[in-house]
Scaffold this active site. Structure first.
Site, PDB file in Angstrom:
ATOM      1  N   HIS A  17      15.411 -17.314  49.582  1.00 15.93           N
ATOM      2  CA  HIS A  17      16.397 -17.249  50.677  1.00 15.93           C
ATOM      3  C   HIS A  17      15.938 -18.128  51.850  1.00 15.93           C
ATOM      4  O   HIS A  17      16.740 -18.834  52.464  1.00 15.93           O
ATOM      5  CB  HIS A  17      16.519 -15.805  51.205  1.00 15.93           C
ATOM      6  CG  HIS A  17      17.159 -14.840  50.250  1.00 15.93           C
ATOM      7  ND1 HIS A  17      16.661 -13.572  50.025  1.00 15.93           N
ATOM      8  CD2 HIS A  17      18.267 -14.951  49.470  1.00 15.93           C
ATOM      9  CE1 HIS A  17      17.451 -12.937  49.159  1.00 15.93           C
ATOM     10  NE2 HIS A  17      18.413 -13.758  48.793  1.00 15.93           N
ATOM     11  N   LYS A  41      26.097  -2.691  45.772  1.00 16.68           N
ATOM     12  CA  LYS A  41      24.635  -2.490  45.853  1.00 16.68           C
ATOM     13  C   LYS A  41      24.273  -1.342  46.791  1.00 16.68           C
ATOM     14  O   LYS A  41      24.966  -1.113  47.782  1.00 16.68           O
ATOM     15  CB  LYS A  41      23.954  -3.775  46.368  1.00 16.68           C
ATOM     16  CG  LYS A  41      24.073  -4.944  45.413  1.00 16.68           C
ATOM     17  CD  LYS A  41      23.382  -6.175  45.975  1.00 16.68           C
ATOM     18  CE  LYS A  41      23.480  -7.354  45.012  1.00 16.68           C
ATOM     19  NZ  LYS A  41      23.005  -8.609  45.612  1.00 16.68           N
TER      20      LYS A  41
HETATM   21  O1  PNS Z   1      23.299 -11.202  48.518  1.00 15.74           O
HETATM   22  P1  PNS Z   1      24.612 -10.796  47.900  1.00 15.74           P
HETATM   23  O2  PNS Z   1      24.616  -9.313  47.582  1.00 15.74           O
HETATM   24  O3  PNS Z   1      24.989 -11.639  46.711  1.00 15.74           O
HETATM   25  O4  PNS Z   1      25.730 -11.062  49.037  1.00 15.74           O
HETATM   26  C1  PNS Z   1      27.083 -10.714  48.804  1.00 15.74           C
HETATM   27  C2  PNS Z   1      27.835 -10.646  50.140  1.00 15.74           C
HETATM   28  C3  PNS Z   1      27.129  -9.663  51.087  1.00 15.74           C
HETATM   29  C4  PNS Z   1      27.908 -12.020  50.768  1.00 15.74           C
HETATM   30  C5  PNS Z   1      29.276 -10.124  49.819  1.00 15.74           C
HETATM   31  O5  PNS Z   1      29.220  -8.895  49.128  1.00 15.74           O
HETATM   32  C6  PNS Z   1      30.110  -9.966  51.081  1.00 15.74           C
HETATM   33  O6  PNS Z   1      30.668 -10.940  51.559  1.00 15.74           O
HETATM   34  N1  PNS Z   1      30.159  -8.736  51.632  1.00 15.74           N
HETATM   35  C7  PNS Z   1      30.953  -8.433  52.831  1.00 15.74           C
HETATM   36  C8  PNS Z   1      32.331  -7.852  52.451  1.00 15.74           C
HETATM   37  C9  PNS Z   1      33.216  -8.978  51.927  1.00 15.74           C
HETATM   38  O7  PNS Z   1      33.740  -9.749  52.678  1.00 15.74           O
HETATM   39  N2  PNS Z   1      33.270  -9.074  50.581  1.00 15.74           N
HETATM   40  C10 PNS Z   1      33.924 -10.201  49.901  1.00 15.74           C
HETATM   41  C11 PNS Z   1      35.386  -9.954  49.720  1.00 15.74           C
HETATM   42  S1  PNS Z   1      35.969 -11.080  48.512  1.00 15.74           S
END
Ligand code: PNS
Length: 165
Positions: A17, A41
């Site tokens: 990261h 998660k």
């Molecule tokens: O590190 P990750 O778990 O792959 O990140 C995923 C993340 C946090 C970027 C994604 O789940 C996210 O954008 N979460 C916020 C809620 C949202 O907007 N979800 C996407 C809708 S399509």
């Protein structure tokens, strides 16, 4: 000013990261690393702990161009609020690419101005993930090649406490 957003669960922040954050920061005027929730998660670290671990992993000089924050809403809402030109995400494999392409399409449905930049990870970091860090760390294995040195003790402590419960 070109603002790019690097969102993720970061549970915990890894060397992979950090490499993406450092490279992305060179592509824009300001990079915002946003710690978020992923409904699929259940994080080990609280959102505040995750935010703190990211700040500890970056130098004072880097923190002049990289802002760190938490966000508990939709990614597209933060994207609009910060007037971002793109989201950046790291990809390690073909399956990462598929997931990221779907995420970008879904987000573009919500905000047609949404765009994403996908950065391929460094070859020596292709096997590093927060999931592997937690699996190795839980059993007391060596996570020093996976996690920034600045946060390794805090991360190890969390695993120790987890094992005692
Ligand atoms: O590190 P990750 O778990 O792959 O990140 C995923 C993340 C946090 C970027 C994604 O789940 C996210 O954008 N979460 C916020 C809620 C949202 O907007 N979800 C996407 C809708 S399509």
């Amino acid at each position: 000013m070109k603002v790019m957003l690097f969102p993720g669960t970061f549970d915990p922040f890894t060397r992979g990261h950090r490499d993406i954050a450092r490279r992305a920061a060179k592509l824009c005027d300001e990079l915002v690393v946003a710690v978020m929730e992923n409904s699929a998660k259940t994080p080990l670290f609280t959102i505040e702990e995750r935010e703190d671990l990211i700040r500890k992993s970056l130098s004072g000089e880097e923190l002049k161009h990289i802002k760190v924050m938490k966000w508990e809403g939709l990614l597209v809402d933060l994207y609009a609020q910060l007037n971002c030109c793109a989201v950046v995400r790291g990809i390690r494999s073909e399956s990462d690419f598929r997931y990221e392409a779907e995420l970008a399409l879904a987000n573009r449905l919500l905000n047609p101005g949404y765009d994403a930049v996908l950065l391929p990870c460094r070859d020596d970091m292709s096997l590093i993930s927060s999931t592997i860090v937690k699996e190795v760390g839980f059993y007391g294995g060596d996570i020093s090649k996976m996690v920034p040195a600045e946060i390794i003790d805090v991360v190890k402590d969390k695993f120790k406490k987890g094992r005692k419960q």
